[in-house]
Design an enzyme around this catalytic site. Sequence first.
Site: not given
Ligand code: XIL
Length: 438
Positions: A137, A177, A212, A240, A242
């Site tokens: 990020e 990422n 996400h 990641e 979802d």
């Molecule tokens: C999130 C986790 O899922 C949570 O448990 C934690 O509290 C915060 O981080 N982008 C990312 C991940 O790169 O590391 C994040 O994960 C979600 C967003």
Amino acid sequence: MSTQFATAQQSTLRSAADSLGIDIGVAVDDNLLQNDSTYRNVISEQFNSVTAENGMKMETVQPSQGNFDFSQGDRLVQFAQQNNMSVHGHTLVWHSQSPNWVQNLSGAEMEQAMVDHITTTMNHFEGDVDSWDVANEVVENGQLRNSFWLQGIGSDYIETAYSAARQADPGADLYLNDYSIDGINSKSDRYYQLAQDLTSQGLLDGMGFQAHLILGQVPGDMEQNLQRFADLGLDVRVTELDVRIDMPASQQELQQQADDFERVVNICTNIADCSGVTVWGLRDGDSWVPDTFDGQGAPLLYNDDYSTKPAYDAVLAALGGSQPPPPTETTEPPGTTEPPPPSGDCSAVIEVVNDWGSGWQANVSVTGPTDGWTLSWNWPGSQGISSSWNADITESGSSVTASDVGWNGSIASGQTQQVFGFIGSGPAVEPSVTCSAG
Ligand code: XIL
């Protein structure tokens, strides 16, 4: 028959992904990994790759300067090795979940601390972690994010980080990422530049797209976007995944969600250099979404009782797998074949789709005609139902009855529908079922 063999082999996400040569990964919570054997069993059965949801982040690994704690990462690596899975490392340089001590440094001191963190962590996991989100990020609003790293070290911190990572473990694939870069937009354009820059120096191997996503919003140009990064000679990866829904989620929304998951997996399988897809958690209740996005949830493949959602079936199908076929009918000698049930009767079949030793999942399908059904069967041994969905169940000793919950009651003549499911205890069985209509 070979198709039957193939079907039987590819009845888990893992076996289907294995046969495509790609990763199907899941973000793993350290607490659940330690304390929940069903969690471990479902993950080792269904996934061939794992990422620590939090356990390899800087605040966990180096809570105070020079004191490294690899216990969570080591547990995950051990689990992965026991189950022959790959590990995608997440993450080394991020503005979030970094300890205060590093944020309070600046200049050469901060740069040294960053390099030390990368070097010590990657050396520790060398050979055990296959790929790393080195920086996470680092872009915002089309430019480098104004993070404490940028402020403390200056804009070459990213290149410095990737050089250190390359030196620390030359065998690991190095990824960038981020989120909201799944389609073509100013943010992904900035990453495209950064990726070109790092690639030209031999410092980058892959581009990670967090994905996400919001229900119904898979970007129309997502495949084109991933492909342009692949065309730079990089692997691409959905890191990641979802798909969040405004709660409560309706059946129709869960179906839309299944389509969204299917689309994303198809995009990966369409791109030769897509290394895989990782979902950000196992069950809806494990997800970070409800804590982060007010009123939204249900973003993953599993319900909290470990039953699978429509999105699971869609991912399995997109990977070219399918649920195991119903148990084969035993062939009766000629003359002893039972007459077909008189027309007007429903029938039903219990099918075990998952057996992780300490429990098992069965799906139940009913063939119509029926306008409301009640099924009954007897357990042959010590079986029982520990949870179920979409049916009203009564157990008394070894006899069980299950009836519809309204919306799943009507099935047309000759139609077969999967109507409910349950998690069983005791040895997995597929007893014969009596169906009464109405
Ligand atoms: C999130 C986790 O899922 C949570 O448990 C934690 O509290 C915060 O981080 N982008 C990312 C991940 O790169 O590391 C994040 O994960 C979600 C967003």
